[in-house]
Scaffold this active site. Structure first.
Site, PDB file in Angstrom:
ATOM      1  N   TYR A 141      11.596   2.974   3.164  1.00 38.77           N
ATOM      2  CA  TYR A 141      12.553   2.041   3.753  1.00 38.77           C
ATOM      3  C   TYR A 141      13.715   2.748   4.445  1.00 38.77           C
ATOM      4  O   TYR A 141      14.351   2.183   5.317  1.00 38.77           O
ATOM      5  CB  TYR A 141      13.145   1.139   2.668  1.00 38.77           C
ATOM      6  CG  TYR A 141      12.305  -0.049   2.283  1.00 38.77           C
ATOM      7  CD1 TYR A 141      11.079   0.117   1.659  1.00 38.77           C
ATOM      8  CD2 TYR A 141      12.756  -1.345   2.527  1.00 38.77           C
ATOM      9  CE1 TYR A 141      10.329  -0.974   1.280  1.00 38.77           C
ATOM     10  CE2 TYR A 141      12.005  -2.438   2.154  1.00 38.77           C
ATOM     11  CZ  TYR A 141      10.786  -2.250   1.529  1.00 38.77           C
ATOM     12  OH  TYR A 141      10.043  -3.331   1.158  1.00 38.77           O
ATOM     13  N   LYS A 189       1.123   7.064  -6.558  1.00 40.43           N
ATOM     14  CA  LYS A 189      -0.129   7.362  -5.860  1.00 40.43           C
ATOM     15  C   LYS A 189      -0.284   8.880  -5.883  1.00 40.43           C
ATOM     16  O   LYS A 189      -0.357   9.557  -4.844  1.00 40.43           O
ATOM     17  CB  LYS A 189      -0.063   6.796  -4.426  1.00 40.43           C
ATOM     18  CG  LYS A 189      -1.376   6.824  -3.666  1.00 40.43           C
ATOM     19  CD  LYS A 189      -2.423   5.856  -4.202  1.00 40.43           C
ATOM     20  CE  LYS A 189      -3.734   6.033  -3.468  1.00 40.43           C
ATOM     21  NZ  LYS A 189      -4.820   5.227  -4.054  1.00 40.43           N
ATOM     22  N   ASP A 221      -2.976   1.262  -6.672  1.00 47.89           N
ATOM     23  CA  ASP A 221      -4.083   0.330  -6.406  1.00 47.89           C
ATOM     24  C   ASP A 221      -4.635  -0.256  -7.702  1.00 47.89           C
ATOM     25  O   ASP A 221      -4.863  -1.464  -7.812  1.00 47.89           O
ATOM     26  CB  ASP A 221      -5.184   1.005  -5.564  1.00 47.89           C
ATOM     27  CG  ASP A 221      -5.581   2.393  -6.047  1.00 47.89           C
ATOM     28  OD1 ASP A 221      -4.947   2.894  -7.001  1.00 47.89           O
ATOM     29  OD2 ASP A 221      -6.523   2.975  -5.483  1.00 47.89           O
ATOM     30  N   ASP A 245       8.144  -3.370  -4.013  1.00 46.14           N
ATOM     31  CA  ASP A 245       8.222  -4.555  -3.147  1.00 46.14           C
ATOM     32  C   ASP A 245       6.905  -5.311  -3.194  1.00 46.14           C
ATOM     33  O   ASP A 245       6.866  -6.528  -3.411  1.00 46.14           O
ATOM     34  CB  ASP A 245       8.531  -4.104  -1.715  1.00 46.14           C
ATOM     35  CG  ASP A 245       8.583  -5.286  -0.760  1.00 46.14           C
ATOM     36  OD1 ASP A 245       9.240  -6.283  -1.108  1.00 46.14           O
ATOM     37  OD2 ASP A 245       7.952  -5.217   0.315  1.00 46.14           O
ATOM     38  N   ASP A 249       5.967  -9.159  -5.383  1.00 43.36           N
ATOM     39  CA  ASP A 249       5.436 -10.401  -4.795  1.00 43.36           C
ATOM     40  C   ASP A 249       4.106 -10.764  -5.468  1.00 43.36           C
ATOM     41  O   ASP A 249       3.847 -11.923  -5.773  1.00 43.36           O
ATOM     42  CB  ASP A 249       5.197 -10.247  -3.283  1.00 43.36           C
ATOM     43  CG  ASP A 249       6.389 -10.701  -2.452  1.00 43.36           C
ATOM     44  OD1 ASP A 249       7.528 -10.553  -2.937  1.00 43.36           O
ATOM     45  OD2 ASP A 249       6.190 -11.200  -1.322  1.00 43.36           O
TER      46      ASP A 249
END
Ligand code: IPM
Ligand code: MG
Length: 356
Positions: A141, A189, A221, A245, A249
């Site tokens: 970001y 990751k 994942d 983020d 959601d």
């Protein structure tokens, strides 16, 4: 107690749900004999329209001088084609960075009576209670420089983290787990990214200071899959900005609606900004049907984390739960029973529960 609160209603449904938060705070002030002084400032598209920048200096100054900040939401199609520096989201990122709000706490807890509102099977989501601890002021970001090259033939976004930035959020993850069920899932990751490898090393080094916390590492994942296939296995998830983020959601599906998810963004010096995890929902803005619960629960988090008003925070959370258990729900919750209510009806019902 006397407290100064900066209000940043922002765009879309932001102003409507901010009205709900203020009404709840006024009821709390009256019942528990507090004085809350509200100071409304501009952010996002509203600020772009008014002063041609997504975060005026005046907003930052007011936030710095306040005891806490409440934010509605930013963004909308009106500003979608603006250049990046004139996008509403820039205002949000800038206030997070300016106030060094590195720790974003997103609790995800389903309500028993809303289990059927989730598209997931009830027996899968039953009992799930997760806290996502998301890094909020670094990573992709904020990577510099972000640019298009060779006439749009290639593009660069940079994922940069300092050791300090990783250490402090990982520590926050451990501390949060210690206050809950003492299980920490670190999401990265590390099979691909160098930043994730360092992240994992820091988690391993930090865990000696928290011997009572059980730690596991999950690749992002796999974490995304387990979050909806085995959500009750999670207690605290700690992760970097972008992964947090996306996963938050996804986790909202456990509660039936993104409209239920509050969040707290905290700095090391104790400053806090509180906002729903959802966006500005421009499609329903102004219709009076938005779910005010994420905003109201964010207000409860403000009372708890910034003002140490635990009794008051608990009272709000209990009032919300009572209303939901009575079957009240806004249009975003797909339940086939109960009573469908508007934003203001839901707010009034919650306030009524607070004052009896
Ligand atoms: C959130 C939002 C923001 C983010 C957007 C609006 C910039 O999605 O708070 O999760 O990505 O952080
Ligand atoms: Mg998001």
């Amino acid at each position: 107690m006397e407290k100064k609160i900066v209000l940043l209603p922002g765009d879309g449904i932001g102003p409507e749900i901010m009205d709900s938060a203020v009404a709840v705070l006024e009821a709390i002030a009256q019942r528990y004999k507090h004085q809350f002084h509200f100071n409304t400032q501009l952010i996002g598209g509203a600020a772009i329209d008014e002063v041609n920048m997504p975060l005026p200096d005046q907003t930052i100054q007011a936030a710095e001088q306040a005891d806490a900040v409440l934010l509605g939401a930013v963004g909308g199609p009106k500003w979608d084609n603006n250049p990046s520096e004139l996008r509403p989201e820039r205002g949000l990122l800038k206030i997070r960075k300016s106030l060094d709000l590195y720790a974003n706490l997103r609790p995800v807890k389903g309500f028993e009576t809303l289990l059927s509102a989730s598209p997931l099977k009830e027996d899968i989501i039953k009992g799930s209670d997760v806290l996502i601890v998301r890094e909020l002021t670094s990573g992709l970001y904020f990577g510099q420089p972000s640019e298009r090259r060779d006439n749009d033939q290639s593009v660069v976004d940079t994922l940069h983290y300092t050791l300090h930035e990783m250490k402090r959020i990982i520590k926050k993850g451990f501390e949060s787990a210690q206050l809950r069920r003492k299980k920490l899932t670190s999401v990265d990751k590390a099979n691909v990214l160098e930043s994730s490898k360092l992240w994992r090393e820091i988690v391993e080094a930090e865990k000696v200071h928290f011997p009572d916390v059980e730690v596991e590492h999950l690749l992002v994942d796999a974490a995304a899959m387990k979050l909806i296939t085995e959500p009750s296995r999670f207690d605290v998830i700690v992760t970097e900005n972008m992964f947090g983020d996306i996963l938050s959601d996804e986790a909202s599906v456990l509660t039936g609606s993104l409209g239920m998810l509050p969040s707290a963004s905290l700095a090391e010096n104790g400053v806090g900004l509180y906002e729903p995890a959802h966006g500005s929902a421009p499609d329903i803005a102004g219709l009076g049907i938005a779910n005010p619960i994420a905003m109201i629960l964010s207000t409860a988090m403000m009372l708890r984390y910034s003002f140490a008003m635990n009794v008051e925070a608990k009272a709000i959370e209990k009032a919300v739960e009572t209303c939901i258990n009575k079957g009240l729900h806004t249009a975003d919750l797909h339940v086939d029973h109960g009573i469908k209510v508007s934003t203001s009806e839901m707010t009034e019902a919650i306030i009524k529960e607070l004052t009896i």
